[in-house]
Design a protein around this motif. Structure first.
Motif, short mmCIF file in Angstrom:
data_model
loop_
_atom_site.label_atom_id
_atom_site.label_comp_id
_atom_site.label_asym_id
_atom_site.label_seq_id
_atom_site.Cartn_x
_atom_site.Cartn_y
_atom_site.Cartn_z
N GLU A 120 0.96 -1.12 0.12
CA GLU A 120 0.05 -0.19 0.03
C GLU A 120 0.95 1.37 -0.04
OE1 GLU A 120 -3.85 -1.89 2.12
OE2 GLU A 120 -2.75 -0.67 3.28
N MET A 121 1.32 1.69 -1.09
CA MET A 121 2.15 2.85 -1.45
C MET A 121 1.46 4.34 -1.26
SD MET A 121 4.94 1.09 -1.77
CE MET A 121 4.34 -0.18 -0.82
N SER A 122 0.50 4.34 -1.95
CA SER A 122 -0.14 5.56 -1.56
C SER A 122 -0.44 6.02 0.04
CB SER A 122 -1.47 5.67 -2.44
OG SER A 122 -1.38 5.65 -3.73
N SER A 123 -0.88 5.13 0.60
CA SER A 123 -1.07 5.28 1.98
C SER A 123 0.36 5.95 2.88
CB SER A 123 -1.67 4.18 2.72
OG SER A 123 -0.62 3.07 2.86
N ILE A 124 1.39 5.26 2.57
CA ILE A 124 2.56 5.96 3.02
C ILE A 124 2.82 7.15 2.54
CG2 ILE A 124 4.90 5.38 3.16
CD1 ILE A 124 4.28 2.17 2.86
N HIS A 125 2.60 7.26 1.08
CA HIS A 125 3.06 8.67 0.53
C HIS A 125 2.04 9.75 1.18
CE1 HIS A 125 5.03 11.38 -2.12
NE2 HIS A 125 4.02 11.63 -2.61
N THR A 126 1.01 9.42 1.45
CA THR A 126 -0.08 10.52 2.01
C THR A 126 0.40 10.93 3.40
OG1 THR A 126 -2.11 9.37 0.91
CG2 THR A 126 -2.40 10.83 2.81
N PRO A 281 -3.83 13.70 -3.11
CA PRO A 281 -4.00 15.11 -2.47
C PRO A 281 -5.23 15.11 -1.55
CG PRO A 281 -3.00 15.14 -4.80
CD PRO A 281 -3.40 13.81 -4.37
N LEU A 282 -6.34 14.48 -2.19
CA LEU A 282 -7.49 14.28 -1.25
C LEU A 282 -7.50 14.00 0.14
CD1 LEU A 282 -9.93 12.81 -4.14
CD2 LEU A 282 -9.37 15.26 -3.92
N PHE A 283 -6.66 13.19 0.25
CA PHE A 283 -6.47 12.71 1.57
C PHE A 283 -5.63 13.47 2.43
CE2 PHE A 283 -8.41 9.13 -0.80
CZ PHE A 283 -9.32 8.52 0.28
N VAL A 284 -4.52 14.14 1.82
CA VAL A 284 -3.64 15.04 2.54
C VAL A 284 -4.55 16.16 2.84
CG1 VAL A 284 -1.98 16.92 2.22
CG2 VAL A 284 -1.89 14.23 1.22
N GLU A 285 -5.62 16.60 2.10
CA GLU A 285 -6.40 17.92 2.37
C GLU A 285 -7.30 17.60 3.34
OE1 GLU A 285 -8.94 21.30 -0.13
OE2 GLU A 285 -8.32 19.31 -0.97
N GLY A 286 -7.91 16.43 3.44
CA GLY A 286 -8.79 15.91 4.45
C GLY A 286 -8.18 15.81 5.80
#
Length: 398
Positions: A120-126, A281-286
């Motif tokens: 799960e790479m996107s979760s780590i990057h978030t 970016p949506l999850f960073v913003e949230g």
């Protein structure tokens, strides 16, 4: 309600293990996770008040701790540490990276977790992106990030922990929480160490980030129990299109927090093994909105669920392959579907259509198989929808 679901099926693997039948239903007992937590942690609970313990080792210039109290760290700074996790057969340990942004002023403590699954790479990057945006000198409170929980799974970018204790086992670490420091497997012991000595003692709220599994992609959505006001308030701060309003399974990390009264939920960020630079970016913003909500950082709120056409469902309808062959999807993620609507077809090696698949409910597509080939029993599509009777909410078959 029973204390144990009739069939506890894995929501996160999207049918990578065998299943008995499509449309399998199970009652989701919210108290089942409480019983599980008591059973798993009874012999390994560690008082949350114990202070930081440095083991004396330094790895790549970072000090190693076996217990952490973020209040022991210097305010107004970022701190990079390693947490000493479970011991391996060689007598060495798996180490987990820990980043702490300790605010200059006191306030709430948030815990951001990723890497519970190794693909799960996107979760780590978030999580990394959120931490990069924090300035401890301007913060009130503390944010702790753990980005590589399941280290041996991450080493090969695979979903499950390859446990070696009794011959090779592949163990889903997001069925192990809160763990047991004296447990029978390394993932159970690792979960117990992290939960008792790192995560739980430093959390006033917690967010456990995930993605779809290898071979199956999901849209941007959050999994949360919306009947808990503190959780609902956080989840609604994300500008994502779907919310799965469900307490899901015992053994998942966010439920281990919830069982102790710590508000928690799970964001899901697209496909495994890639960085989804559209969804992240949506999850960073949230997440930044959540930190503002708790007064940890200042500034105006970004976009929230009020700015998107959010769809909330309490169940996921699985469509499973009945044949082998190449899958052609007829709908996309987030598409609205109706009962009887074609969603996929399947062809054999001659190009003949061997199966057609239709929706059985009214809802929105929340996940699709991304691998083009499928054998019978694999999940092809999940559709987020609403069932009227909460006790009959359908679980994800795996």
């Amino acid at each position: 309600m029973p204390n144990k679901p009739k069939e506890v099926l894995d929501r996160r693997d999207f049918m990578l293990a065998p299943i008995v039948t499509a449309g399998m239903s199970a009652a989701l007992a919210t108290n089942a996770s409480i019983v599980n937590a008591q059973d798993n942690s009874a012999s390994s609970a560690v008082p949350a008040s114990q202070g930081t313990v440095y083991v004396g080792d330094v790895i790549d210039g970072r000090k190693v701790v076996s217990k952490l109290d973020v209040n022991d760290l210097t305010p107004g700074q970022k701190h990079l540490l390693y947490f000493q996790g479970v011991e391996m057969p060689t007598g060495q340990h798996w180490y987990v990276s820990v980043t702490v942004a300790r605010g200059a002023k006191p306030g709430k403590r948030g815990v951001l977790v990723s890497g519970v699954h190794g693909d799960e790479m996107s979760s780590i990057h978030t999580v990394q992106t959120v931490m990069d945006q924090l300035d401890p000198a301007q913060m009130s409170g503390t944010v702790m990030a753990v980005a590589d929980v399941s280290r041996p799974a991450l080493e090969s970018m695979q979903r499950r922990w390859p446990n070696q204790g009794r011959g090779i086992d592949l163990i889903d670490m997001n069925r192990e929480w809160p763990g047991n420091e004296d447990g029978a497997t390394a993932p159970s012991r690792h979960a117990g160490l992290l939960f008792n000595r790192l995560l739980r003692p430093n959390a006033d709220f917690a967010i456990d980030f995930h993605t779809g599994t290898t071979g199956f992609e999901v849209t941007a959505f959050n999994i949360a129990g919306m009947d808990v006001p503190e959780v609902k308030a956080m989840v609604e701060l994300y500008p994502v299109g779907q919310i799965f309003d469900n307490h899901v399974y015992p053994g998942v990390l966010h439920n281990a927090f919830m069982d102790l009264g710590i508000p928690s939920f799970t964001p899901e960020i697209g496909a495994a093994r890639v960085l989804d630079l559209t969804m992240i970016p949506l999850f960073v913003e949230g997440t930044m909105n959540v930190l503002k909500h708790h007064g940890i950082v200042a500034g105006p709120m970004g976009r929230t669920s009020k700015d998107v056409a959010v769809f909330i469902g309490n169940s996921a309808f699985p469509i499973l392959a009945t044949a082998g062959g190449i899958i052609q999807h007829l709908v996309k993620l987030n598409d609205k579907v109706e009962p009887g609507q074609p969603v996929a077809i399947q062809r054999n090696s001659f190009g003949e259509v061997v199966a057609e698949y239709r929706s059985g409910v009214t809802g929105e597509v929340t996940g699709q198989r991304s691998d083009a080939m499928s054998e019978p029993g694999n999940p092809l599509v999940f559709i987020l929808f609403n069932k009227v009777a909460p006790e009959d909410v359908e679980t994800y078959p795996e």
